[in-house]
Motif scaffolding. Structure first.
Motif, PDB file in Angstrom:
ATOM      1  N   PHE A  99       0.821  -1.205   0.000  1.00  0.00           N
ATOM      2  CA  PHE A  99       0.000   0.000   0.000  1.00  0.00           C
ATOM      3  C   PHE A  99       0.854   1.254   0.000  1.00  0.00           C
ATOM      4  O   PHE A  99       1.977   1.251   0.488  1.00  0.00           O
ATOM      5  CB  PHE A  99      -0.827   0.099   1.292  1.00  0.00           C
ATOM      6  N   LEU A 100       0.243   2.319  -0.488  1.00  0.00           N
ATOM      7  CA  LEU A 100       0.690   3.659  -0.155  1.00  0.00           C
ATOM      8  C   LEU A 100      -0.360   4.223   0.787  1.00  0.00           C
ATOM      9  O   LEU A 100      -1.560   4.136   0.516  1.00  0.00           O
ATOM     10  CB  LEU A 100       0.816   4.523  -1.410  1.00  0.00           C
ATOM     11  N   VAL A 101       0.076   4.755   1.921  1.00  0.00           N
ATOM     12  CA  VAL A 101      -0.844   5.214   2.966  1.00  0.00           C
ATOM     13  C   VAL A 101      -0.612   6.702   3.210  1.00  0.00           C
ATOM     14  O   VAL A 101       0.531   7.162   3.283  1.00  0.00           O
ATOM     15  CB  VAL A 101      -0.612   4.435   4.283  1.00  0.00           C
ATOM     16  N   GLY A 102      -1.717   7.435   3.323  1.00  0.00           N
ATOM     17  CA  GLY A 102      -1.631   8.864   3.621  1.00  0.00           C
ATOM     18  C   GLY A 102      -2.657   9.268   4.660  1.00  0.00           C
ATOM     19  O   GLY A 102      -3.636   8.559   4.890  1.00  0.00           O
ATOM     20  N   ASP A 103      -2.420  10.381   5.290  1.00  0.00           N
ATOM     21  CA  ASP A 103      -3.354  10.925   6.278  1.00  0.00           C
ATOM     22  C   ASP A 103      -4.379  11.799   5.558  1.00  0.00           C
ATOM     23  O   ASP A 103      -4.012  12.727   4.835  1.00  0.00           O
ATOM     24  CB  ASP A 103      -2.592  11.743   7.317  1.00  0.00           C
ATOM     25  N   LEU A 104      -5.656  11.499   5.765  1.00  0.00           N
ATOM     26  CA  LEU A 104      -6.723  12.197   5.062  1.00  0.00           C
ATOM     27  C   LEU A 104      -6.785  13.683   5.438  1.00  0.00           C
ATOM     28  O   LEU A 104      -6.999  14.533   4.584  1.00  0.00           O
ATOM     29  CB  LEU A 104      -8.070  11.520   5.347  1.00  0.00           C
ATOM     30  N   ASN A 105      -6.557  13.987   6.707  1.00  0.00           N
ATOM     31  CA  ASN A 105      -6.579  15.392   7.130  1.00  0.00           C
ATOM     32  C   ASN A 105      -5.461  16.194   6.473  1.00  0.00           C
ATOM     33  O   ASN A 105      -5.659  17.345   6.073  1.00  0.00           O
ATOM     34  CB  ASN A 105      -6.474  15.487   8.660  1.00  0.00           C
ATOM     35  N   ASP A 106      -4.284  15.579   6.340  1.00  0.00           N
ATOM     36  CA  ASP A 106      -3.174  16.252   5.652  1.00  0.00           C
ATOM     37  C   ASP A 106      -3.528  16.506   4.185  1.00  0.00           C
ATOM     38  O   ASP A 106      -3.201  17.562   3.634  1.00  0.00           O
ATOM     39  CB  ASP A 106      -1.904  15.400   5.726  1.00  0.00           C
ATOM     40  N   PHE A 107      -4.200  15.540   3.574  1.00  0.00           N
ATOM     41  CA  PHE A 107      -4.616  15.687   2.175  1.00  0.00           C
ATOM     42  C   PHE A 107      -5.617  16.842   2.036  1.00  0.00           C
ATOM     43  O   PHE A 107      -5.494  17.688   1.152  1.00  0.00           O
ATOM     44  CB  PHE A 107      -5.208  14.367   1.688  1.00  0.00           C
ATOM     45  N   PHE A 108      -6.600  16.895   2.932  1.00  0.00           N
ATOM     46  CA  PHE A 108      -7.586  17.978   2.896  1.00  0.00           C
ATOM     47  C   PHE A 108      -6.922  19.345   3.125  1.00  0.00           C
ATOM     48  O   PHE A 108      -7.249  20.326   2.459  1.00  0.00           O
ATOM     49  CB  PHE A 108      -8.682  17.763   3.936  1.00  0.00           C
ATOM     50  N   ASN A 109      -5.987  19.405   4.067  1.00  0.00           N
ATOM     51  CA  ASN A 109      -5.285  20.663   4.344  1.00  0.00           C
ATOM     52  C   ASN A 109      -4.493  21.131   3.133  1.00  0.00           C
ATOM     53  O   ASN A 109      -4.485  22.318   2.804  1.00  0.00           O
ATOM     54  CB  ASN A 109      -4.360  20.506   5.553  1.00  0.00           C
ATOM     55  N   LEU A 110      -3.853  20.198   2.469  1.00  0.00           N
ATOM     56  CA  LEU A 110      -3.095  20.527   1.262  1.00  0.00           C
ATOM     57  C   LEU A 110      -4.021  21.025   0.156  1.00  0.00           C
ATOM     58  O   LEU A 110      -3.720  21.988  -0.545  1.00  0.00           O
ATOM     59  CB  LEU A 110      -2.330  19.280   0.803  1.00  0.00           C
ATOM     60  N   ALA A 111      -5.175  20.382   0.041  1.00  0.00           N
ATOM     61  CA  ALA A 111      -6.130  20.737  -1.020  1.00  0.00           C
ATOM     62  C   ALA A 111      -6.778  22.108  -0.793  1.00  0.00           C
ATOM     63  O   ALA A 111      -7.263  22.719  -1.749  1.00  0.00           O
ATOM     64  CB  ALA A 111      -7.203  19.658  -1.129  1.00  0.00           C
ATOM     65  N   GLN A 112      -6.785  22.593   0.444  1.00  0.00           N
ATOM     66  CA  GLN A 112      -7.362  23.910   0.714  1.00  0.00           C
ATOM     67  C   GLN A 112      -6.584  25.028   0.023  1.00  0.00           C
ATOM     68  O   GLN A 112      -7.122  26.093  -0.249  1.00  0.00           O
ATOM     69  CB  GLN A 112      -7.395  24.177   2.221  1.00  0.00           C
ATOM     70  N   ASN A 113      -5.329  24.760  -0.268  1.00  0.00           N
ATOM     71  CA  ASN A 113      -4.479  25.767  -0.911  1.00  0.00           C
ATOM     72  C   ASN A 113      -4.203  25.454  -2.378  1.00  0.00           C
ATOM     73  O   ASN A 113      -3.327  26.073  -2.980  1.00  0.00           O
ATOM     74  CB  ASN A 113      -3.148  25.893  -0.159  1.00  0.00           C
ATOM     75  N   SER A 114      -4.931  24.472  -2.921  1.00  0.00           N
ATOM     76  CA  SER A 114      -4.697  24.084  -4.311  1.00  0.00           C
ATOM     77  C   SER A 114      -6.008  23.661  -4.958  1.00  0.00           C
ATOM     78  O   SER A 114      -6.592  22.639  -4.578  1.00  0.00           O
ATOM     79  CB  SER A 114      -3.689  22.926  -4.375  1.00  0.00           C
ATOM     80  N   VAL A 115      -6.467  24.438  -5.915  1.00  0.00           N
ATOM     81  CA  VAL A 115      -7.704  24.093  -6.630  1.00  0.00           C
ATOM     82  C   VAL A 115      -7.538  22.750  -7.331  1.00  0.00           C
ATOM     83  O   VAL A 115      -8.453  21.925  -7.354  1.00  0.00           O
ATOM     84  CB  VAL A 115      -8.056  25.194  -7.661  1.00  0.00           C
ATOM     85  N   GLU A 116      -6.346  22.516  -7.860  1.00  0.00           N
ATOM     86  CA  GLU A 116      -6.086  21.271  -8.583  1.00  0.00           C
ATOM     87  C   GLU A 116      -6.209  20.050  -7.674  1.00  0.00           C
ATOM     88  O   GLU A 116      -6.854  19.061  -8.022  1.00  0.00           O
ATOM     89  CB  GLU A 116      -4.684  21.329  -9.196  1.00  0.00           C
TER      90      GLU A 116
END
Length: 196
Positions: free
Chosen positions: A107-124
């Motif tokens: 697997f590749l595993v990531g933290d969902l909250n980190d992903f959401f935080n990153l997406a707040q500053n990137s429309v893409e």
């Protein structure tokens, strides 16, 4: 290997995603391996993770604790992404859900909250999350449609098309559970299909 896999994975969901966004997403991910029959336990209220399958097969199980039975809701394999939502408060659960590795899984595993935080500053990246959600809903709808509209033989044929060597990878009873039939019924279907 990880960089190439993540690049290809992102392009499946968003062909025009930039390399900068792919690199940011890639930095969120860490590599993990799980053994056959290992259960993925995540407490979504504390630390929500998302998983991308690099190699192997995993099943989403639903367990009826009263009847002491397990049912396979979904079989997932390479390039599928999933999130364990068990334990969220807003729905009364009649069953216990979990994910179990049917084979050795990478697997590749990531933290969902980190992903959401990153997406707040990137429309893409925000659009990327939306695409991932749309695909998850699409797979769920397809699964429900197959269960309600197709007979077991056609459900089995679709599974074989997705994973041609499925019988060599997992036991027959797990395949039967996914198809919502008994192992005896599966044997009859296979006998009829391969005797033609």
């Amino acid at each position: 290997m990880k960089d190439t896999f993540v690049h290809d994975f992102c392009k499946i969901y968003m062909n025009d995603i930039s390399q900068e966004s792919i690199d940011k997403f890639n930095n969120l991910l860490s590599f993990k391996e799980f053994s056959t029959n290992e259960v993925i336990k995540v407490d979504p209220l504390k630390n929500q993770k998302f998983y991308i399958i690099v190699d192997g097969i995993i099943a989403n199980y639903s367990q009826d604790e009263k009847a002491n039975k397990e049912y396979i809701r979904a079989i997932l394999f390479e390039k599928h992404v999933f999130i364990n939502l068990t334990g969220l408060d807003f729905v009364e659960h009649i069953s216990t859900d979990y994910y179990k590795c049917l084979t050795k899984v990478k697997f590749l595993v990531g933290d969902l909250n980190d992903f959401f935080n990153l997406a707040q500053n990137s429309v893409e990246l925000f659009n990327f999350i939306i695409k991932l959600n749309h695909v998850s809903i699409y797979y769920l709808q397809n699964r429900l449609d197959r269960l309600s509209l197709l007979d077991a033989t056609n459900r089995y044929k679709i599974l074989k098309k997705r994973i041609p060597n499925i019988e060599n990878l997992i036991p027959q009873y797990q395949i039967a559970s996914y198809l919502n039939i008994t192992p005896v019924q599966l044997s009859r279907i296979r006998k009829k299909m391969y005797s033609i």
